[in-house]
Design a protein around this motif. Structure first.
Motif, mmCIF file in Angstrom:
data_model
loop_
_atom_site.group_PDB
_atom_site.id
_atom_site.type_symbol
_atom_site.label_atom_id
_atom_site.label_comp_id
_atom_site.label_asym_id
_atom_site.label_seq_id
_atom_site.Cartn_x
_atom_site.Cartn_y
_atom_site.Cartn_z
ATOM 1 N N GLY A 184 167.048 -48.738 62.498
ATOM 2 C CA GLY A 184 167.943 -49.799 62.611
ATOM 3 C C GLY A 184 168.813 -50.183 61.223
ATOM 4 O O GLY A 184 168.308 -49.539 60.351
ATOM 5 N N GLU A 185 169.653 -51.101 61.792
ATOM 6 C CA GLU A 185 170.368 -51.525 60.446
ATOM 7 C C GLU A 185 170.683 -53.025 60.646
ATOM 8 O O GLU A 185 170.456 -53.530 61.641
ATOM 9 C CB GLU A 185 171.857 -50.905 60.661
ATOM 10 C CG GLU A 185 171.786 -49.271 60.138
ATOM 11 C CD GLU A 185 173.115 -48.602 60.429
ATOM 12 O OE1 GLU A 185 173.965 -49.299 60.389
ATOM 13 O OE2 GLU A 185 173.111 -47.635 60.468
ATOM 14 N N GLY A 186 170.982 -53.641 59.455
ATOM 15 C CA GLY A 186 171.315 -55.224 59.514
ATOM 16 C C GLY A 186 170.313 -55.937 59.989
ATOM 17 O O GLY A 186 168.982 -55.657 59.565
ATOM 18 N N SER A 187 170.671 -56.825 60.942
ATOM 19 C CA SER A 187 169.645 -57.961 61.338
ATOM 20 C C SER A 187 168.629 -57.291 62.316
ATOM 21 O O SER A 187 167.759 -57.756 62.839
ATOM 22 C CB SER A 187 170.423 -59.203 61.920
ATOM 23 O OG SER A 187 170.959 -58.741 63.077
ATOM 24 N N ASN A 188 168.905 -56.073 62.965
ATOM 25 C CA ASN A 188 168.075 -55.258 63.902
ATOM 26 C C ASN A 188 167.063 -54.382 63.135
ATOM 27 O O ASN A 188 166.553 -53.632 64.038
ATOM 28 C CB ASN A 188 169.022 -54.716 64.710
ATOM 29 C CG ASN A 188 169.667 -55.417 65.789
ATOM 30 O OD1 ASN A 188 169.261 -56.758 66.103
ATOM 31 N ND2 ASN A 188 171.029 -55.166 66.206
ATOM 32 N N VAL A 189 166.984 -54.373 61.714
ATOM 33 C CA VAL A 189 166.163 -53.392 61.342
ATOM 34 C C VAL A 189 164.605 -53.864 61.522
ATOM 35 O O VAL A 189 164.146 -55.095 61.677
ATOM 36 C CB VAL A 189 166.285 -53.646 59.636
ATOM 37 C CG1 VAL A 189 165.008 -53.745 58.795
ATOM 38 C CG2 VAL A 189 166.728 -52.629 58.953
ATOM 39 N N LYS A 190 163.822 -52.583 62.012
ATOM 40 C CA LYS A 190 162.560 -52.856 62.323
ATOM 41 C C LYS A 190 161.570 -52.022 61.079
ATOM 42 O O LYS A 190 162.299 -50.715 60.625
ATOM 43 C CB LYS A 190 161.947 -52.298 63.541
ATOM 44 C CG LYS A 190 162.799 -52.949 64.607
ATOM 45 C CD LYS A 190 161.836 -53.735 65.595
ATOM 46 C CE LYS A 190 162.604 -54.121 66.900
ATOM 47 N NZ LYS A 190 163.161 -55.284 66.656
#
Length: 155
Positions: free
Chosen positions: A106-112
């Motif tokens: 993922g990217e940004g605030s959705n990074v896992k």
């Protein structure tokens, strides 16, 4: 490590480094740390060598780890004398050289992120340590007495 580098042209040093390099090459495919469950200790030990290979750990560092344990135990008047102790301590050192598995999606605030570290314990360490001992045995036998002694405390 400095001693290994300074004696890099020595036959026994080259032999130990080459044997460790062979362990790294012959370790098989890289296995993610989260896929180790259920593998035999021998297969987990091979996976440890494969992690070192994937992390591009210099075989000289692995040899230096064995020599460091040799030097510490040689200079300790109350050192543990069981060979298994030496093997496990050296295996713990090299186990730390190749970290676990790290994944990121993922990217940004959705990074896992996933960070998994294999445990350094048990029979796996015994197998890794035994293989390392075999790789370094001629070096220790023929050059062990030439290893540096610790400097005395100057207080």
């Amino acid at each position: 490590m400095a001693w290994v580098e300074a004696h890099g042209d020595d036959t026994y040093v080259r032999n130990a480094v080459d044997r460790v390099a062979t362990l790294l090459r012959a370790s098989g495919p890289h296995v993610e740390a989260f896929r180790l469950r259920g593998l035999s200790p021998q297969d987990r030990a091979k996976a440890a060598w494969a992690r070192l290979r994937r992390a591009a750990v210099d075989p000289r560092r692995v040899v230096a780890a064995w020599l460091a344990i040799e030097m510490i135990l040689r200079d300790d008047p109350k050192a543990e004398s069981k060979i298994e102790f030496k093997r496990v301590q050296a295996a713990k050192l090299i186990h730390k050289m190749a970290s676990g598995t790290h994944k990121r999606w993922g990217e940004g605030s959705n990074v896992k992120e996933l960070h998994v570290y294999p445990r350094s314990r048990g029979r796996v360490l015994r197998h890794v340590g035994e293989e390392l001992e075999q790789a370094c045995e001629l070096l220790v036998e023929h050059r062990g007495r030439d290893l540096p002694r610790p400097q005395s405390d100057r207080t």
